[in-house]
Enzyme design. Structure first.
Site, PDB file in Angstrom:
ATOM      1  N   PRO A  66       0.850  -1.191   0.000  1.00  0.00           N
ATOM      2  CA  PRO A  66       0.000   0.000   0.000  1.00  0.00           C
ATOM      3  C   PRO A  66       0.886   1.242   0.000  1.00  0.00           C
ATOM      4  CG  PRO A  66      -0.614  -1.537   1.748  1.00  0.00           C
ATOM      5  CD  PRO A  66       0.708  -1.977   1.222  1.00  0.00           C
ATOM      6  N   HIS A  67       0.492   2.249  -0.759  1.00  0.00           N
ATOM      7  CA  HIS A  67       1.303   3.465  -0.786  1.00  0.00           C
ATOM      8  C   HIS A  67       0.409   4.671  -1.005  1.00  0.00           C
ATOM      9  CE1 HIS A  67       1.172   1.611  -4.806  1.00  0.00           C
ATOM     10  NE2 HIS A  67       1.079   2.832  -5.279  1.00  0.00           N
ATOM     11  N   GLY A  68       0.932   5.842  -0.657  1.00  0.00           N
ATOM     12  CA  GLY A  68       0.154   7.060  -0.831  1.00  0.00           C
ATOM     13  C   GLY A  68       1.040   8.271  -0.654  1.00  0.00           C
TER      14      GLY A  68
ATOM     15  N   TYR B 515       1.501   9.203  -8.875  1.00  0.00           N
ATOM     16  CA  TYR B 515       2.790   8.757  -9.411  1.00  0.00           C
ATOM     17  C   TYR B 515       3.580   9.871 -10.088  1.00  0.00           C
ATOM     18  CZ  TYR B 515       0.865   4.263  -8.277  1.00  0.00           C
ATOM     19  OH  TYR B 515       0.331   3.220  -7.583  1.00  0.00           O
TER      20      TYR B 515
END
Lengths: 151, 575
Positions: A66-68, B515
């Site tokens: 999970p990333h943010g 991103y």
């Protein structure tokens, strides 16, 4: 030497975490980040959850990353959790997830964030390495394993 | 009596030799059909075999029937969902494409050989269509999975472009016979008749065959034969009525293969075998028919014609025909290169011979030459070219064994068997622990010859055979979980699609912010699907990719024409 080792501190590694669901895991992770990095727990939760809405961050083989992004964060922060019981993560292979690496990046975009994500995915898709992560007894050993990994 | 027995012995020996030689083809990558043709030529009058065979009537009959059987099998193997991506481009290639190829090749042939333009065009028409047998053999070869848009286009094109070549050949023969120099209205009528009758008979006959199969109580082994006899009857009837029998039998196969028919898996298996037999028989015979020593006379000109076809006529035709479809250049190049010629040109070249046209011998020789060059040069290089052009996709992980349940009509339940490889995700877990798709459930585990109940088997180990009862529609998901990836590293799913998977409806603005992607202003509210749709070929397929900044989007799943899942690939990172 890898891109992750400068980021991960021994305190960032937790084993045998008891979380019954993805939601609970993100809550616990939020508390952890609040305690160690001073980021608001609810902000962490919202950031991770909104990323999951785009598509699950589970890679398969019991792995999720999970990333943010967090406004106001100065440097990338991370935490590694090994769960006591695997949880459902909507993974591409349907397998429940027990190894979770959470990555929080500053809001300002850099390519490094992508690079780190890619390297993490590469590290965790190595089957032998995954098995080591699962069998290690101590959090400190786990931290050492991750720091010593070479691409 | 003695003679007949010797004849059977020679035939069987040739067949056996061809089958044994096919094993060699896997080793050295030599196209299978070329192997059969070579065996035939070696057995023929110029080779050590010394068999003299030049009965054009027999060759024509056997060739047509064999081709019909191959087309039927090709149709049975064509999945309707591939039609979405390939039908329209394939239709244009199969009609206008054949015409363009015919005219360009024909004019070059007339000029090279210094013959009448009409005879030149006849050569062009004879070699105008790609070969279904060769293309099917290639596309269904083990281990080669191509992007669906490419494989569907090639497959449908090769199955449906023979009628056009047949029609052009017949029309040109008519012109030669009547002494006219321009085609008239009757010619157009002839074309309409060929196509229309073929279409109607194929689709109608296919449905009739399904109905018969499902309603007639027959011995189990009879069903494949019913399909064979029915298909050939359709072929014969359509041809007698003046339609295209090849188109009819191909379409009947497509209809049959996509309807739920009784015992479908068994029928398919038998027909795959029959198609192999037909291919071997046909190419062996054509090899026998060829007289290599005669081919040498016109070799330089024939070689030039073959090269003109491969490097000029086919690429121009493909480029013109695919203009409206926005195919990427790599795919166009590949489709142009897979203009494989096979048995059809040789069979069509027998038409002028049987009709007694002057220079008919020349047409046959050139056709032979073109086929030989095409099979050698193109057939040999297609798999490496697919790799070079990056048109392969990870092969769908298939079950090692499947068993259709007899009660299959009305349901789609199958029993699937998987041999667990050491890398399979299921190894080390109990069968009951696997998160299987909804209705799928383990039935038994076979370990070292003993059949264990899934509960008794405990943790699954490598080399176990796991059998599951599941829905056919779940087989892809099961394959991902259970089948070991047989693919080479560059086709490994993670390498190919990237690490993360996002939904088609994801908002571009969110992705770009997450991103750090250089998204052009104004596109923030667009969904990933519409963003990709505007940038990919008209009908997107799995494996299509688009790069934005340092991120590559790779289409991973297309359902009913919609992009549902997209892989995120970080190209600077993955090798």
């Amino acid at each position: 030497m890898n891109l992750i080792s400068p980021l991960i501190r021994p305190d960032d590694v937790t084993i045998d975490l008891d979380a019954a669901s993805k939601k609970r895991l993100f809550e616990l992770a939020g508390q952890r980040f609040q305690a160690s990095y001073g980021i608001s727990a609810s902000e962490v939760f919202d950031s991770l959850f909104s990323r999951e809405k785009l598509g699950s961050t589970a890679l398969g083989y019991g792995i999720a990353i999970p990333h943010g992004r967090i406004k106001g964060l100065k440097e990338t922060a991370c935490a590694f959790f090994r769960l006591k019981e695997p949880i459902d993560f909507d993974a591409p292979d349907n397998l429940p997830v027990d190894l979770v690496f959470i990555l929080l990046a500053p809001a300002a975009a850099t390519d490094l964030h992508l690079q780190i994500l890619g390297e993490l995915a590469q590290m965790l898709s190595d089957q032998a390495f995954r098995e080591k992560l699962r069998q290690t007894r101590e959090a400190a050993e786990l931290h050492a394993l991750i720091s010593a990994w070479v691409p | 009596m003695e003679l007949i027995n010797q004849f059977v012995l020679a035939g069987a020996a040739l067949l056996l030799l061809a089958i044994l030689a096919s094993a060699l083809s896997y080793r050295i990558g030599m196209p299978l059909l070329l192997v059969f043709l070579a065996v035939g030529m070696l057995a023929g009058e110029d080779g050590p075999g010394g068999i003299v065979f030049n009965d054009y009537g027999v060759a024509y009959t056997v060739g047509s029937v064999a081709l019909a059987v191959i087309l039927l099998d090709g149709g049975l193997n064509t999945r309707a969902d591939t039609f979405r991506a390939g039908l329209r481009p394939a239709f244009v290639l199969a009609t206008a494409g054949v015409l363009i190829t015919c005219v360009i090749t024909g004019l070059i042939a007339a000029w090279m050989l210094d013959i009448e333009p009409l005879i030149g065009l006849l050569i062009g028409a004879v070699v105008g269509s790609t070969d279904a047998a060769a293309v099917f053999a290639l596309l269904h070869a083990k281990g080669l999975a191509l992007k669906q848009r490419v494989s569907a286009t090639l497959e449908i094109e090769s199955g449906s472009n023979d009628p056009m070549a047949v029609f052009l050949t017949i029309a040109l023969l008519e012109l030669l016979r009547s002494g006219a120099s321009l085609p008239g209205w009757e010619t157009l009528g002839l074309f309409g008749m060929q196509m229309g009758l073929g279409l109607a008979a194929g689709i109608g006959g296919g449905h009739l065959l399904v109905w018969l199969t499902n309603h007639l109580p027959l011995e189990r082994g009879m069903y494949p034969m019913l399909v064979l006899a029915g298909g050939l009857a359709l072929y014969g009837l359509t041809t007698v009525l003046g339609g295209s029998g090849f188109l009819a039998i191909y379409l009947a196969g497509v209809v049959f293969g996509n309807r739920k028919a009784r015992d479908a898996a068994n029928i398919l298996q038998v027909h795959n075998g029959l198609a192999w037999l037909a291919q071997i028989g046909m190419f062996l015979m054509l090899g026998l028919l060829a007289t290599p020593s005669h081919l040498l006379e016109h070799a330089p000109a024939a070689l030039a014609i073959a090269l003109a076809l491969i490097f000029v006529a086919r690429p121009v035709a493909v480029w013109l025909c695919l203009l409206p479809f926005r195919f990427p250049w790599r795919e166009q190049a590949f489709i142009a290169w897979v203009g494989l010629r096979g048995a059809v040109p040789i069979i069509l070249a027998l038409f002028p011979l049987l009709a007694g046209v002057p220079d008919a011998g020349l047409v046959l020789e050139v056709a032979f030459f073109v086929v030989l060059i095409s099979l050698t040069v193109q057939g040999w290089t297609i798999p490496p070219l697919a790799r070079l052009l990056r048109l392969e996709v990870p092969p769908p992980p298939a079950a090692d064994e499947r068993l259709d349940l007899a009660a299959r009509m009305g349901s789609d339940h199958v029993i699937l068997g998987y041999r667990l490889g050491p890398g399979a995700a299921a190894v080390g877990r109990a069968a009951g622990e696997l998160r299987l798709p909804e209705e799928a459930r383990p039935v038994t585990v076979i370990r070292q010859g003993a059949a264990l109940s899934p509960e008794a088997a405990g943790h699954l180990a490598a080399d176990d055979w796991l059998y599951l009862l599941a829905r056919e529609s779940d087989s892809a998901a099961l394959g991902d979980l259970l089948a070991a990836a047989p693919a080479p590293a560059y086709l490994e799913k993670r390498q190919f699609y990237g690490d993360f998977v996002v939904r088609g409806e994801a908002r571009m603005g969110d992705l770009a912010a997450q991103y750090g992607l250089p998204l052009p202003a104004g596109l923030e509210e667009q969904s990933l699907e519409s963003f990709l749709r505007a940038r990919l070929p008209r009908l997107p397929v799995a494996g299509d990719r688009h790069r934005l900044g340092n991120m590559e989007f790779v289409v991973r799943e297309v359902e009913a024409g919609r992009i549902t899942r997209v892989g995120l690939r970080i190209p600077t990172h993955l090798r």
